[in-house]
Design a protein around this motif. Structure first.
Motif, PDB file in Angstrom:
ATOM      1  N   ALA A 369      35.900 -24.654 -39.596  1.00  0.00           N
ATOM      2  CA  ALA A 369      35.196 -23.410 -39.335  1.00  0.00           C
ATOM      3  C   ALA A 369      35.949 -22.258 -39.982  1.00  0.00           C
ATOM      4  O   ALA A 369      37.154 -22.353 -40.251  1.00  0.00           O
ATOM      5  CB  ALA A 369      35.042 -23.163 -37.840  1.00  0.00           C
ATOM      6  N   MET A 370      35.215 -21.185 -40.248  1.00  0.00           N
ATOM      7  CA  MET A 370      35.803 -19.960 -40.778  1.00  0.00           C
ATOM      8  C   MET A 370      35.394 -18.788 -39.889  1.00  0.00           C
ATOM      9  O   MET A 370      34.321 -18.793 -39.292  1.00  0.00           O
ATOM     10  CB  MET A 370      35.317 -19.687 -42.201  1.00  0.00           C
ATOM     11  N   LEU A 371      36.278 -17.798 -39.816  1.00  0.00           N
ATOM     12  CA  LEU A 371      35.928 -16.536 -39.176  1.00  0.00           C
ATOM     13  C   LEU A 371      36.271 -15.393 -40.121  1.00  0.00           C
ATOM     14  O   LEU A 371      37.272 -15.443 -40.830  1.00  0.00           O
ATOM     15  CB  LEU A 371      36.637 -16.356 -37.837  1.00  0.00           C
ATOM     16  N   PHE A 372      35.387 -14.398 -40.159  1.00  0.00           N
ATOM     17  CA  PHE A 372      35.566 -13.222 -40.998  1.00  0.00           C
ATOM     18  C   PHE A 372      36.022 -12.038 -40.163  1.00  0.00           C
ATOM     19  O   PHE A 372      35.654 -11.899 -38.990  1.00  0.00           O
ATOM     20  CB  PHE A 372      34.242 -12.831 -41.676  1.00  0.00           C
ATOM     21  N   VAL A 373      36.818 -11.169 -40.804  1.00  0.00           N
ATOM     22  CA  VAL A 373      37.083  -9.833 -40.276  1.00  0.00           C
ATOM     23  C   VAL A 373      36.509  -8.838 -41.276  1.00  0.00           C
ATOM     24  O   VAL A 373      36.338  -9.157 -42.451  1.00  0.00           O
ATOM     25  CB  VAL A 373      38.585  -9.599 -40.036  1.00  0.00           C
ATOM     26  N   PRO A 374      36.180  -7.620 -40.836  1.00  0.00           N
ATOM     27  CA  PRO A 374      35.481  -6.684 -41.721  1.00  0.00           C
ATOM     28  C   PRO A 374      36.309  -6.257 -42.930  1.00  0.00           C
ATOM     29  O   PRO A 374      37.543  -6.215 -42.884  1.00  0.00           O
ATOM     30  CB  PRO A 374      35.196  -5.478 -40.815  1.00  0.00           C
ATOM     31  N   SER A 375      35.605  -5.935 -44.002  1.00  0.00           N
ATOM     32  CA  SER A 375      36.193  -5.320 -45.195  1.00  0.00           C
ATOM     33  C   SER A 375      35.669  -3.887 -45.277  1.00  0.00           C
ATOM     34  O   SER A 375      34.454  -3.670 -45.308  1.00  0.00           O
ATOM     35  CB  SER A 375      35.786  -6.076 -46.466  1.00  0.00           C
ATOM     36  N   VAL A 376      36.562  -2.914 -45.297  1.00  0.00           N
ATOM     37  CA  VAL A 376      36.156  -1.513 -45.323  1.00  0.00           C
ATOM     38  C   VAL A 376      35.343  -1.238 -46.588  1.00  0.00           C
ATOM     39  O   VAL A 376      35.785  -1.543 -47.708  1.00  0.00           O
ATOM     40  CB  VAL A 376      37.386  -0.591 -45.249  1.00  0.00           C
ATOM     41  N   ALA A 377      34.144  -0.740 -46.417  1.00  0.00           N
ATOM     42  CA  ALA A 377      33.200  -0.407 -47.502  1.00  0.00           C
ATOM     43  C   ALA A 377      32.786  -1.641 -48.302  1.00  0.00           C
ATOM     44  O   ALA A 377      32.157  -1.505 -49.347  1.00  0.00           O
ATOM     45  CB  ALA A 377      33.779   0.661 -48.431  1.00  0.00           C
ATOM     46  N   GLY A 378      33.127  -2.823 -47.831  1.00  0.00           N
ATOM     47  CA  GLY A 378      32.733  -4.040 -48.526  1.00  0.00           C
ATOM     48  C   GLY A 378      33.475  -4.284 -49.825  1.00  0.00           C
ATOM     49  O   GLY A 378      33.096  -5.153 -50.604  1.00  0.00           O
ATOM     50  N   ILE A 379      34.554  -3.548 -50.088  1.00  0.00           N
ATOM     51  CA  ILE A 379      35.267  -3.644 -51.364  1.00  0.00           C
ATOM     52  C   ILE A 379      36.186  -4.858 -51.362  1.00  0.00           C
ATOM     53  O   ILE A 379      36.933  -5.086 -50.411  1.00  0.00           O
ATOM     54  CB  ILE A 379      36.082  -2.369 -51.618  1.00  0.00           C
ATOM     55  N   THR A 380      36.157  -5.636 -52.460  1.00  0.00           N
ATOM     56  CA  THR A 380      37.024  -6.806 -52.567  1.00  0.00           C
ATOM     57  C   THR A 380      37.288  -7.127 -54.035  1.00  0.00           C
ATOM     58  O   THR A 380      36.604  -6.621 -54.923  1.00  0.00           O
ATOM     59  CB  THR A 380      36.401  -8.020 -51.858  1.00  0.00           C
ATOM     60  N   HIS A 381      38.317  -7.957 -54.281  1.00  0.00           N
ATOM     61  CA  HIS A 381      38.773  -8.225 -55.652  1.00  0.00           C
ATOM     62  C   HIS A 381      38.981  -6.901 -56.374  1.00  0.00           C
ATOM     63  O   HIS A 381      38.598  -6.714 -57.527  1.00  0.00           O
ATOM     64  CB  HIS A 381      37.789  -9.127 -56.403  1.00  0.00           C
ATOM     65  N   ASN A 382      39.648  -6.007 -55.686  1.00  0.00           N
ATOM     66  CA  ASN A 382      39.806  -4.633 -56.121  1.00  0.00           C
ATOM     67  C   ASN A 382      41.042  -4.091 -55.409  1.00  0.00           C
ATOM     68  O   ASN A 382      41.245  -4.385 -54.228  1.00  0.00           O
ATOM     69  CB  ASN A 382      38.543  -3.854 -55.718  1.00  0.00           C
ATOM     70  N   PRO A 383      41.888  -3.293 -56.078  1.00  0.00           N
ATOM     71  CA  PRO A 383      43.060  -2.743 -55.378  1.00  0.00           C
ATOM     72  C   PRO A 383      42.724  -1.968 -54.117  1.00  0.00           C
ATOM     73  O   PRO A 383      43.546  -1.874 -53.208  1.00  0.00           O
ATOM     74  CB  PRO A 383      43.688  -1.834 -56.446  1.00  0.00           C
ATOM     75  N   ALA A 384      41.496  -1.426 -54.039  1.00  0.00           N
ATOM     76  CA  ALA A 384      41.097  -0.646 -52.867  1.00  0.00           C
ATOM     77  C   ALA A 384      40.652  -1.506 -51.691  1.00  0.00           C
ATOM     78  O   ALA A 384      40.308  -0.972 -50.629  1.00  0.00           O
ATOM     79  CB  ALA A 384      39.971   0.316 -53.244  1.00  0.00           C
ATOM     80  N   GLU A 385      40.656  -2.827 -51.851  1.00  0.00           N
ATOM     81  CA  GLU A 385      40.293  -3.737 -50.760  1.00  0.00           C
ATOM     82  C   GLU A 385      41.106  -3.401 -49.510  1.00  0.00           C
ATOM     83  O   GLU A 385      42.324  -3.213 -49.593  1.00  0.00           O
ATOM     84  CB  GLU A 385      40.594  -5.158 -51.239  1.00  0.00           C
ATOM     85  N   TYR A 386      40.435  -3.349 -48.352  1.00  0.00           N
ATOM     86  CA  TYR A 386      41.151  -2.912 -47.151  1.00  0.00           C
ATOM     87  C   TYR A 386      40.473  -3.423 -45.886  1.00  0.00           C
ATOM     88  O   TYR A 386      39.252  -3.426 -45.766  1.00  0.00           O
ATOM     89  CB  TYR A 386      41.208  -1.377 -47.098  1.00  0.00           C
ATOM     90  N   SER A 387      41.302  -3.876 -44.961  1.00  0.00           N
ATOM     91  CA  SER A 387      40.900  -4.122 -43.580  1.00  0.00           C
ATOM     92  C   SER A 387      41.947  -3.438 -42.715  1.00  0.00           C
ATOM     93  O   SER A 387      43.128  -3.377 -43.086  1.00  0.00           O
ATOM     94  CB  SER A 387      40.836  -5.618 -43.272  1.00  0.00           C
ATOM     95  N   THR A 388      41.552  -2.911 -41.569  1.00  0.00           N
ATOM     96  CA  THR A 388      42.507  -2.176 -40.741  1.00  0.00           C
ATOM     97  C   THR A 388      43.433  -3.134 -39.987  1.00  0.00           C
ATOM     98  O   THR A 388      43.144  -4.323 -39.827  1.00  0.00           O
ATOM     99  CB  THR A 388      41.787  -1.282 -39.716  1.00  0.00           C
TER     100      THR A 388
END
Length: 408
Positions: A369-388
């Motif tokens: 199984a997998m569980l996700f946590v949110p990505s701020v603004a949906g940004i990923t594979h990008n230096p601005a990728e962020y989760s709190t």
């Protein structure tokens, strides 16, 4: 009493790991088996040492850190992700899953709790596939979906083989890659999309994945001079590649919202200002929630390539080098994660993973199984990728609660 994860410690681990392979904008570049990836692995091991874990490594470079249980005869509960990144990566993709797993073990150690079943934390090799393709290479080989010899022979853009990179980095372990003695597998990951943030969801319960089909295309034209060769006489591989890229984009637009298609990598020869290009290589993929629709998207791609070949008088070689999914994750484990999240008063949402993950190749081997946590603004594979800090900690806590339920 169930222990709590240490949110500050988990966050600091993510920040400290991000110091390895930094790029502008708070991002990371730690492609597989580079010096940066090797340094990240060494730091990870140093953090594991005080926990008394047994470290094993296989011949493709997968890392396994085992915490003994009270019953050595019971199969292990495993969890983890990957530390390698894409060239313009962020601090959370993959890394959050490995370090959340480490925090699970640290929290148990702090509480003096020993589970009945062993626990195994995993760092998979070359999940991203940015340096060596295909992606999820370590888990593919461990699952028997790709032979070790075939994987070792793969080369990067500089002609360096996986075998050479493993030897040079000291990451080739003594174990033969094979399925482990796991009774369950869990992977925490950032969502890599905007849905959880937009719907105020704390924990994503991943029920399955898309079906993806990957292609390497080689377009062969004819070398000629840009000044003396009329447009109508040219067999321009780069211009043909442009047509291919637009065709892939159109296939993607037709397939949305449940499908995706992308052209993401290109190499051009001779790449000289005075020459009409005559060999252009590019990568593309198609994917969809429904396997049949993904196959239909491939058919559309092949039809488009046939038309471009005829119209532009080039030859296009198609190498369908890899696939993944579709996978349905274990419903019982999904229900367990949902229940543990609800016990913590966290909101949940069932989701489909559009990206590839190592769990795709573990799922046929044991309940996964997998569980996700949110990505701020949906940004990923990008230096601005962020989760709190709070978002990552919530995910780690749900995973810890589930691990205790599974491991006894």
């Amino acid at each position: 009493m169930i222990p709590d994860v240490n949110a500050d410690r988990l966050w600091q681990s993510i920040i400290d790991m991000a110091e390895i392979g930094p790029i502008p904008g708070n991002g990371n570049c730690r492609m597989a088996l580079t010096p940066e990836d090797t340094a990240a692995r060494a730091l990870f091991l140093r953090w594991c040492q005080p926990l008394g874990l047994r470290h094993e490594q296989d011949a493709i470079g997968n890392m396994f850190l085992r915490r003994a249980g009270t019953d050595a005869a019971v199969p292990a509960v495993a969890f983890g992700s990957h530390l390698d990144t894409v060239p313009t990566g962020g601090r959370f993709d993959g890394t959050a899953g490995v370090l959340a797993g480490l925090e699970v073990l640290r929290a148990l150690e702090d509480a003096g709790l020993r589970t009945k079943a062993p626990l195994e934390l995993v760092n998979w090799m070359n999940e991203e596939g940015s340096r060596f393709h295909p992606a999820m290479m370590g888990s593919r080989v461990a699952a028997g979906a790709l032979s070790l010899d075939a994987a070792l022979a793969v080369t990067d853009n500089a002609g360096i083989s996986v075998a050479h990179a493993l030897a040079e980095s000291g990451q080739a372990g003594p174990l033969s890659p094979m399925p482990r003695d796991w009774t369950a597998w869990l992977e925490l990951h950032i969502e890599q999309g905007p849905v959880m943030e937009e719907t105020s969801t704390d924990i994503g319960i991943v029920t399955g994945t898309m079906h993806a089909r990957y292609f390497n295309l080689t377009i062969v034209g004819e070398p000629s001079h840009v000044g003396t060769t009329a447009i109508g006489r040219r067999r321009d591989s780069l211009a043909a590649a442009a047509a291919v890229i637009l065709a892939v984009e159109q296939i993607a637009l037709t397939a949305e919202p449940d499908g995706r298609a992308s052209a993401t990598w290109i190499e051009n020869t001779p790449n000289a200002r005075g020459n009409v290009a005559h060999i252009t290589r590019l990568h593309c993929d198609v994917r969809h929630n429904e396997a049949a629709r993904s196959v239909a998207m491939e058919a559309s791609l092949r039809q488009a390539l046939s038309e471009i070949t005829a119209r532009r008088q080039v030859h296009i070689d198609i190498d369908p080098y890899a696939t993944f999914g579709p996978i349905l994750f274990d419903a019982g484990l999904g229900a367990l994660l949902r229940r543990k999240a609800n016990d913590r008063q966290l909101t949940t949402r069932d989701m489909t993973a559009a990206a590839g993950h190592d769990s795709v190749f573990v799922a046929p081997l044991c309940p996964s199984a997998m569980l996700f946590v949110p990505s701020v603004a949906g940004i990923t594979h990008n230096p601005a990728e962020y989760s709190t800090k709070e978002q990552v900690a919530r995910g780690a806590q749900v995973m810890l609660d589930a691990v205790l339920d599974l491991a006894g």
